[in-house]
Design a protein around this motif. Structure first.
Motif, PDB file in Angstrom:
ATOM      1  N   PHE A  72       0.677  -1.303  -0.052  1.00  0.00           N
ATOM      2  CA  PHE A  72      -0.016  -0.021   0.109  1.00  0.00           C
ATOM      3  C   PHE A  72       0.796   1.239  -0.123  1.00  0.00           C
ATOM      4  O   PHE A  72       0.367   2.336  -0.233  1.00  0.00           O
ATOM      5  CB  PHE A  72      -0.913   0.064   1.358  1.00  0.00           C
ATOM      6  CG  PHE A  72      -1.953  -1.016   1.274  1.00  0.00           C
ATOM      7  CD1 PHE A  72      -1.796  -2.435   1.709  1.00  0.00           C
ATOM      8  CD2 PHE A  72      -3.423  -0.757   0.897  1.00  0.00           C
ATOM      9  CE1 PHE A  72      -2.803  -3.414   1.809  1.00  0.00           C
ATOM     10  CE2 PHE A  72      -4.215  -1.803   0.738  1.00  0.00           C
ATOM     11  CZ  PHE A  72      -3.808  -2.910   1.334  1.00  0.00           C
ATOM     12  N   VAL A 100       3.717 -12.648  -6.057  1.00  0.00           N
ATOM     13  CA  VAL A 100       3.045 -11.821  -6.835  1.00  0.00           C
ATOM     14  C   VAL A 100       3.020 -10.333  -5.952  1.00  0.00           C
ATOM     15  O   VAL A 100       3.079 -10.395  -4.629  1.00  0.00           O
ATOM     16  CB  VAL A 100       1.288 -12.166  -6.863  1.00  0.00           C
ATOM     17  CG1 VAL A 100       0.702 -10.773  -7.307  1.00  0.00           C
ATOM     18  CG2 VAL A 100       1.324 -13.409  -7.908  1.00  0.00           C
ATOM     19  N   ILE A 101       3.443  -9.427  -6.493  1.00  0.00           N
ATOM     20  CA  ILE A 101       3.350  -8.138  -5.875  1.00  0.00           C
ATOM     21  C   ILE A 101       2.352  -7.260  -6.467  1.00  0.00           C
ATOM     22  O   ILE A 101       2.385  -7.127  -7.781  1.00  0.00           O
ATOM     23  CB  ILE A 101       4.727  -7.481  -6.169  1.00  0.00           C
ATOM     24  CG1 ILE A 101       5.814  -8.382  -5.657  1.00  0.00           C
ATOM     25  CG2 ILE A 101       4.804  -6.074  -5.253  1.00  0.00           C
ATOM     26  CD1 ILE A 101       7.191  -7.736  -5.915  1.00  0.00           C
ATOM     27  N   ASP A 102       1.413  -6.916  -5.767  1.00  0.00           N
ATOM     28  CA  ASP A 102       0.116  -6.085  -6.029  1.00  0.00           C
ATOM     29  C   ASP A 102       0.424  -4.626  -5.297  1.00  0.00           C
ATOM     30  O   ASP A 102       0.287  -4.746  -4.211  1.00  0.00           O
ATOM     31  CB  ASP A 102      -0.957  -6.732  -5.733  1.00  0.00           C
ATOM     32  CG  ASP A 102      -2.110  -5.783  -6.389  1.00  0.00           C
ATOM     33  OD1 ASP A 102      -2.083  -5.191  -7.053  1.00  0.00           O
ATOM     34  OD2 ASP A 102      -3.324  -6.455  -6.149  1.00  0.00           O
ATOM     35  N   TYR A 103       0.583  -3.730  -5.926  1.00  0.00           N
ATOM     36  CA  TYR A 103       0.494  -2.180  -5.750  1.00  0.00           C
ATOM     37  C   TYR A 103      -0.620  -1.621  -5.354  1.00  0.00           C
ATOM     38  O   TYR A 103      -1.270  -1.506  -6.761  1.00  0.00           O
ATOM     39  CB  TYR A 103       1.706  -1.552  -6.204  1.00  0.00           C
ATOM     40  CG  TYR A 103       1.724  -0.069  -6.083  1.00  0.00           C
ATOM     41  CD1 TYR A 103       1.964   0.255  -4.599  1.00  0.00           C
ATOM     42  CD2 TYR A 103       1.379   1.156  -6.942  1.00  0.00           C
ATOM     43  CE1 TYR A 103       1.730   1.630  -4.314  1.00  0.00           C
ATOM     44  CE2 TYR A 103       1.545   2.215  -6.592  1.00  0.00           C
ATOM     45  CZ  TYR A 103       1.463   2.660  -5.254  1.00  0.00           C
ATOM     46  OH  TYR A 103       1.689   4.028  -4.824  1.00  0.00           O
ATOM     47  N   VAL A 104      -0.823  -1.486  -4.378  1.00  0.00           N
ATOM     48  CA  VAL A 104      -2.420  -0.637  -4.390  1.00  0.00           C
ATOM     49  C   VAL A 104      -2.170   0.779  -3.989  1.00  0.00           C
ATOM     50  O   VAL A 104      -1.460   1.197  -3.109  1.00  0.00           O
ATOM     51  CB  VAL A 104      -3.135  -1.421  -3.063  1.00  0.00           C
ATOM     52  CG1 VAL A 104      -4.621  -0.751  -2.895  1.00  0.00           C
ATOM     53  CG2 VAL A 104      -3.594  -2.872  -3.060  1.00  0.00           C
ATOM     54  N   TYR A 105      -2.928   1.441  -5.066  1.00  0.00           N
ATOM     55  CA  TYR A 105      -2.522   2.935  -5.152  1.00  0.00           C
ATOM     56  C   TYR A 105      -3.942   3.513  -4.601  1.00  0.00           C
ATOM     57  O   TYR A 105      -4.924   3.716  -5.230  1.00  0.00           O
ATOM     58  CB  TYR A 105      -2.265   3.513  -6.395  1.00  0.00           C
ATOM     59  CG  TYR A 105      -2.325   4.809  -6.832  1.00  0.00           C
ATOM     60  CD1 TYR A 105      -1.097   5.521  -6.240  1.00  0.00           C
ATOM     61  CD2 TYR A 105      -3.331   5.404  -7.294  1.00  0.00           C
ATOM     62  CE1 TYR A 105      -1.206   7.041  -6.709  1.00  0.00           C
ATOM     63  CE2 TYR A 105      -3.254   6.720  -7.608  1.00  0.00           C
ATOM     64  CZ  TYR A 105      -2.243   7.508  -7.225  1.00  0.00           C
ATOM     65  OH  TYR A 105      -2.370   8.938  -7.634  1.00  0.00           O
ATOM     66  N   GLY A 121     -13.674  -5.052  -3.531  1.00  0.00           N
ATOM     67  CA  GLY A 121     -12.598  -5.116  -4.571  1.00  0.00           C
ATOM     68  C   GLY A 121     -11.124  -5.522  -3.998  1.00  0.00           C
ATOM     69  O   GLY A 121     -10.711  -6.300  -4.687  1.00  0.00           O
ATOM     70  N   LEU A 122     -10.961  -5.124  -2.832  1.00  0.00           N
ATOM     71  CA  LEU A 122      -9.486  -5.441  -2.226  1.00  0.00           C
ATOM     72  C   LEU A 122      -9.458  -7.168  -2.180  1.00  0.00           C
ATOM     73  O   LEU A 122      -8.668  -7.635  -2.534  1.00  0.00           O
ATOM     74  CB  LEU A 122      -9.314  -4.836  -0.967  1.00  0.00           C
ATOM     75  CG  LEU A 122      -8.180  -5.237  -0.043  1.00  0.00           C
ATOM     76  CD1 LEU A 122      -7.164  -4.521  -0.745  1.00  0.00           C
ATOM     77  CD2 LEU A 122      -8.260  -4.621   1.197  1.00  0.00           C
ATOM     78  N   ILE A 124     -11.253  -9.123  -3.583  1.00  0.00           N
ATOM     79  CA  ILE A 124     -11.286  -9.964  -5.041  1.00  0.00           C
ATOM     80  C   ILE A 124      -9.777 -10.009  -5.543  1.00  0.00           C
ATOM     81  O   ILE A 124      -9.306 -10.963  -6.032  1.00  0.00           O
ATOM     82  CB  ILE A 124     -12.156  -9.519  -6.026  1.00  0.00           C
ATOM     83  CG1 ILE A 124     -13.624  -9.596  -5.438  1.00  0.00           C
ATOM     84  CG2 ILE A 124     -11.951  -9.649  -7.348  1.00  0.00           C
ATOM     85  CD1 ILE A 124     -14.847  -8.784  -6.258  1.00  0.00           C
ATOM     86  N   ARG A 125      -9.041  -8.814  -5.561  1.00  0.00           N
ATOM     87  CA  ARG A 125      -7.761  -8.546  -5.917  1.00  0.00           C
ATOM     88  C   ARG A 125      -6.930  -9.535  -5.277  1.00  0.00           C
ATOM     89  O   ARG A 125      -6.238 -10.392  -5.810  1.00  0.00           O
ATOM     90  CB  ARG A 125      -7.172  -7.341  -5.818  1.00  0.00           C
ATOM     91  CG  ARG A 125      -7.688  -6.225  -6.778  1.00  0.00           C
ATOM     92  CD  ARG A 125      -7.225  -4.652  -6.302  1.00  0.00           C
ATOM     93  NE  ARG A 125      -5.911  -4.771  -6.743  1.00  0.00           N
ATOM     94  CZ  ARG A 125      -5.332  -3.391  -6.621  1.00  0.00           C
ATOM     95  NH1 ARG A 125      -6.057  -2.326  -6.273  1.00  0.00           N
ATOM     96  NH2 ARG A 125      -4.126  -3.269  -6.971  1.00  0.00           N
ATOM     97  N   HIS A 128      -7.659 -13.168  -6.042  1.00  0.00           N
ATOM     98  CA  HIS A 128      -7.328 -13.351  -7.350  1.00  0.00           C
ATOM     99  C   HIS A 128      -5.676 -13.712  -7.470  1.00  0.00           C
ATOM    100  O   HIS A 128      -5.294 -14.853  -8.042  1.00  0.00           O
ATOM    101  CB  HIS A 128      -7.633 -12.649  -8.151  1.00  0.00           C
ATOM    102  CG  HIS A 128      -7.227 -12.452  -9.655  1.00  0.00           C
ATOM    103  ND1 HIS A 128      -7.500 -13.526 -10.618  1.00  0.00           N
ATOM    104  CD2 HIS A 128      -6.170 -12.070 -10.418  1.00  0.00           C
ATOM    105  CE1 HIS A 128      -6.784 -13.524 -11.666  1.00  0.00           C
ATOM    106  NE2 HIS A 128      -5.867 -12.619 -11.661  1.00  0.00           N
ATOM    107  N   LEU A 146      -4.943   2.504   4.227  1.00  0.00           N
ATOM    108  CA  LEU A 146      -6.419   2.655   3.787  1.00  0.00           C
ATOM    109  C   LEU A 146      -7.090   3.908   4.476  1.00  0.00           C
ATOM    110  O   LEU A 146      -7.992   4.424   3.886  1.00  0.00           O
ATOM    111  CB  LEU A 146      -7.437   1.405   4.133  1.00  0.00           C
ATOM    112  CG  LEU A 146      -6.973   0.167   2.975  1.00  0.00           C
ATOM    113  CD1 LEU A 146      -7.562  -1.194   3.688  1.00  0.00           C
ATOM    114  CD2 LEU A 146      -7.129   0.354   1.557  1.00  0.00           C
TER     115      LEU A 146
END
Lengths: 579, 115
Positions: A72, A100-105, A121-122, A124-125, A128, A146
Motif C-alpha cells: 500500500f 505476486v506483488i500487487d501495488y495498491v494505489y 474489490g480488495l 477480490i484482488r 485472485h 487505507l
C-alpha cells in the motif's frame, strides 16, 4: 519411523510456518502461526516491510510456499529495487510464479465518496492473486494506509475485521504490518483484529546511536521468547540476535594457543590459552592491554596463523607505530596478508551493525585469533545490557568457529575485580593488568583472575614493557608488601649483596675446614710414618732373633753330628729354643 | 469459487446508452461491482438515472463484475465496491459508494459547474 518422530515435538503445538529468518524462528519456537494473520508493528523505518518481504521470499525459496505481497505504500518497482540490495531477486520470483506483488494505489484527492461501500474489490484482488499462484503466504503492507486513503473509518474497520477473518478462512499465513501509534501498538488499533500473534519492532536511538529490537508481544497458543531481542539488517537480510537461542553446544578444544609471551604461557599451565576460548585483558589506562594483544597477534602470525584486529580506539597505523616501539612489527603480517585490521569508531554505527561487520569479517577472513580492543568503548550511555548481549553473541559465535578471542577492557577503578560490563561470565581466561604505586612510581602488574579448566599461577607478576616486548618478572612479596620497579631493583640488589656475603662466608668456612683437614691429615701421616718405622724395626729384630735361633739349632745339630747324637737331639734343641 | 453462479445471474455487463451519438466531451464511465449485491444494483440504477438527467446522449457506461473478471481490479486500482471510474474526459476520477448522494457524484464527475 520418521512420521512419528516428526509429530512428537508438536503434539500440542500449533502448526507453524517457519519464516527462515535467522533467530526469529527460535524466538517463536518454529515460526508464525500457520494459516493465521500476524501483526508486525513498529515505527517508521524499523524494518517492517523488510521482515514481511523476507518472510515471503524465504517462504518461496526455502519452503516452497508462494506468496502475495500487497503493497500500500511502495510501488512494485521501488520495492524490487529496495530489497535487491539484500540479495532478493523479486523479478525472478515473480517470473517463476512464486511471488505476486500487487501495488495498491490510493489517493484521497482522486476519490469521491457518494454513499455506502465495502472493500470487496480488495478482497477480490487479493483472492485472485492468491489463487493465481496458489499462495500460502500473504503480506499486507501497510493496510492502515487505507484509513488515510478512504473516507469513513467505520466502514473500514468493519471491512478489515472481515478481511482478517477472510484470510483465516483462506488458510494463508499472513503478515499485516502497522505503523506504531502514540498509545496503542498501531495507529488504528489493528491489534484488536489481529490477535493471534503480535510482533513489535523498535528502532531506538540512544546517545545518537541506533539499535533495533524485536519483541513478540503475544502469540496465542504457543510459547515464545518474551524478551526484546536486538536484530540487524545487513546485506544478508534480517537477522534476530536471539541470544538465548544460541545454546551452549560448542565443542571444547583441549588444544592450546600460546599467548605470545613465554612467561605468560608458563603462568597458564605452561601452554597458553585454550583454542576457541575467550580471553579478557582488563586494566586501567596505560597498563599495557593493547601491547599484550599485539603480542598475541604477533605470536599467532609468527606461527603462520591468521588474525583479525578490531580496533575501536586507534587507527591501524597508530597501533602499528606504537607496537614498533616495543619491538613488535605488525606491518609485516599485514603485508603478508596474515593480519587484518578493522578500525571503526564505536559510534560509527549501532551495536548490531558492529556485530554484523565483525561477524562478516570473521566469516570472510577465517582468522585463528581475534582481538577486540577495547570492548568498553561500546558503552555509550546506559546500553551495558545491549553490549553484553552483543558480546555474548560474539563470544558464542567465535567459539562455534573455534576462534580464540582476546578482548581488552579499560577499567576505571584500579584493582577492583569488576569490569564495567558484567562480562566475566562469558570469559574463560581473565588477565588483570594493574597499576602498583610504590615508592613514588607506578609500575605494572599482571595477575590471573581466572582461567577455566587449567591450573594457573596465582601470583602477581611485574609486567615490563621493554623495547623487545613484554617481559614478566617475579615481584617481591615480603613484610613490606609487593615490591615493583626500583623498589624491586633495590630489593634485588640487597638480596644479591646478602647472597654474595653468604656465599663468601660459606666459602671461607669451607676453606677453613679444608685447612683443618689437611693439618690433621699431615699429622696422621707423620704418626703413620712413625708407626711404620717402629714396625719395621720390630720386624727386623724378630727376623734377627729367628735367624739366630736357627743358627743355634744348626750349630747344635752339627755339634750333635759331631758328637754322634741320635734323632732325639732335635727335640732337645727345640726345647732349648722355647726356653 | 462463487464467480460462476453470480455471473450466470445475468449481471448488467455492458449497457449501451440510449443515444450512441458521440460528442467531443463524451463521458466514458466504468462501474465496478462484485456480483449483484443490493449496493451494486442501487449504484447502477442511481448512475443510470443521473446520466439520463445530466449527460443524455453523450455517455457510455461499462459495468465490470469483478467476480467474473477479478484481474481487472488491478488495472484501475479498485478497492472499494462499488466504484465508478470516469475514464473520460481526463483526468481519471474515482467515485466510491452506492452513488446515492447525487450532489457528490456530480462533483466527482465535474458536472456540478456545468449546470
Amino acid at each position: 519411523m520418521p512420521p512419528t518422530k516428526k509429530k512428537q515435538p508438536s503434539v500440542r503445538q500449533l502448526p507453524k510456518a517457519p519464516t527462515g529468518i535467522q533467530g526469529l524462528d527460535e524466538i517463536t519456537c518454529g515460526g508464525l502461526p500457520r494459516g493465521r494473520p500476524t501483526l508486525v508493528c513498529g515505527g517508521a523505518g524499523c524494518g517492517k516491510t523488510l521482515l514481511a518481504m523476507e518472510f515471503l521470499v524465504r517462504g518461496a525459496i526455502q519452503f516452497n510456499e508462494p506468496g502475495v505481497f500487497m503493497a500500500f505504500e511502495e510501488t512494485t518497482h521501488d520495492l524490487t529495487n529496495n530489497v535487491s540490495s539484500l540479495g532478493f531477486d523479486l523479478e525472478d520470483l515473480v517470473r517463476r510464479k512464486k511471488l505476486v506483488i500487487d501495488y495498491v494505489y490510493i489517493e484521497r484527492s482522486e476519490i469521491e465518496e457518494t454513499g455506502e461501500y465495502d472493500l470487496e474489490g480488495l478482497f477480490i484482488r487479493l483472492g485472485h492473486a492468491i489463487d493465481s499462484i496458489g499462495a500460502k503466504r500473504v503480506v499486507l503492507d501497510t493496510v492502515e494506509s487505507l484509513f488515510s486513503g478512504l473516507p469513513n473509518p467505520l466502514i473500514l474497520r468493519a471491512e478489515l475485521r472481515r478481511l482478517f477473518r477472510w484470510l483465516k478462512d483462506k488458510g494463508v499465513t499472513a503478515i499485516i504490518t502497522g505503523e506504531r501509534g502514540d498509545e496503542a501498538l498501531t495507529r488504528q488499533g489493528l491489534e484488536e483484529y489481529v490477535s493471534d500473534c503480535v510482533i513489535v519492532l523498535d528502532h531506538r536511538i540512544s546517545e545518537q546511536v541506533s539499535s533495533r529490537r524485536l519483541r513478540v508481544v503475544k502469540y496465542r497458543g504457543s510459547t515464545h521468547g518474551t524478551n526484546e531481542y536486538p536484530f540487524l539488517i545487513d546485506e544478508t537480510g534480517f537477522s534476530v540476535v536471539a541470544v538465548t537461542s544460541l545454546g551452549l553446544k560448542q565443542e571444547a578444544s583441549t588444544k592450546r594457543v600460546p599467548t605470545g609471551v613465554t612467561r605468560l604461557d608458563a603462568m597458564l599451565g605452561g601452554a597458553g590459552y585454550y583454542l576457541g576460548s575467550s580471553v579478557l585483558v582488563s586494566g586501567t589506562a596505560g597498563t599495557g592491554k593493547s601491547s599484550l594483544a599485539a603480542h598475541f597477534v604477533d605470536g599467532a602470525c609468527r606461527r603462520g596463523e591468521r588474525a583479525v584486529y578490531f580496533a575501536f580506539e586507534e587507527s591501524p597505523s597508530q597501533i602499528m607505530r606504537n607496537m614498533r616501539s616495543i619491538g613488535i612489527d605488525l606491518q609485516q603480517w599485514v603485508r603478508k596478508g596474515l593480519l587484518h585490521f578493522q578500525a571503526t569508531r564505536p559510534t560509527f554505527f549501532g551495536l548490531e551493525m558492529h556485530l554484523a561487520t565483525m561477524h562478516k569479517a570473521v566469516t570472510a577472513f577465517k582468522p585463528h585469533v581475534v582481538v577486540i580492543d577495547p570492548i568498553n568503548s561500546f558503552i555509550i550511555g546506559g546500553n551495558e545490557v545491549d553490549v553484553r548481549a552483543m558480546l555474548m553473541r560474539l563470544v558464542d559465535f567465535m567459539k562455534m568457529k573455534q576462534v580464540t578471542c582476546l578482548f581488552t577492557n579499560l577499567t576505571s577503578s584500579g584493582t577492583s575485580g569488576n569490569t564495567d560490563l558484567a562480562v566475566s561470565s562469558l570469559i574463560d581466561t581473565w588477565l588483570q593488568l594493574r597499576d602498583m604505586e610504590i615508592g613514588g612510581e607506578r609500575n605494572r602488574g599482571i595477575s590471573l583472575l581466572k582461567s577455566r579448566g587449567m591450573s594457573h599461577s596465582n601470583q602477581i607478576r611485574e609486567f615490563l614493557l621493554t623495547d623487545r616486548g613484554v617481559d614478566l618478572r617475579d615481584v617481591y612479596v615480603g613484610p613490606e608488601g609487593v615490591l615493583t620497579g626500583s623498589a624491586r631493583l633495590a630489593q634485588e640488589a640487597r638480596e644479591t649483596a646478602a647472597q654474595t656475603a653468604h656465599e663468601q662466608d660459606v666459602e671461607r668456612k669451607r676453606i677453613e675446614l679444608e685447612g683443618k683437614r689437611r693439618a690433621l691429615e699431615a699429622q696422621i701421616a707423620v704418626m703413620r710414618a712413625d708407626l711404620d718405622a717402629q714396625e719395621a724395626e720390630t720386624l727386623s729384630r724378630l727376623e734377627q732373633e729367628q735367624g739366630r735361633g736357627r743358627q743355634l739349632a744348626k750349630e747344635r745339630v752339627s755339634m750333635g753330628l759331631s758328637r754322634k747324637a741320635d734323632v732325639g737331639g732335635k727335640t732337645t734343641g727345640q726345647r732349648r729354643q722355647a726356653e | 469459487m462463487t464467480t460462476k453462479t453470480f455471473a450466470s445471474n445475468g449481471s448488467p455487463r455492458k449497457v449501451r446508452p440510449a443515444s450512441p451519438a458521440k460528442k467531443a466531451d463524451a463521458f466514458v464511465l466504468r462501474l465496478y461491482v462484485a456480483g449483484q449485491t443490493p449496493k451494486s444494483l442501487l449504484a447502477f440504477s442511481n448512475l443510470k438515472k443521473l446520466c439520463e438527467e445530466h449527460l443524455a446522449g453523450h455517455y457510455q457506461i461499462e459495468v465490470i463484475d469483478l467476480l467474473v473478471d477479478p484481474q481487472l481490479a488491478r488495472g484501475d486500482q479498485i478497492l472499494a465496491i462499488p466504484t465508478l471510474v470516469r475514464k473520460l474526459p481526463m483526468p481519471v476520477r474515482k467515485i466510491i459508494g452506492d452513488l446515492s448522494n447525487t450532489e457528490r457524484v456530480l462533483i466527482g464527475l465535474d458536472l456540478l459547474e456545468q449546470k
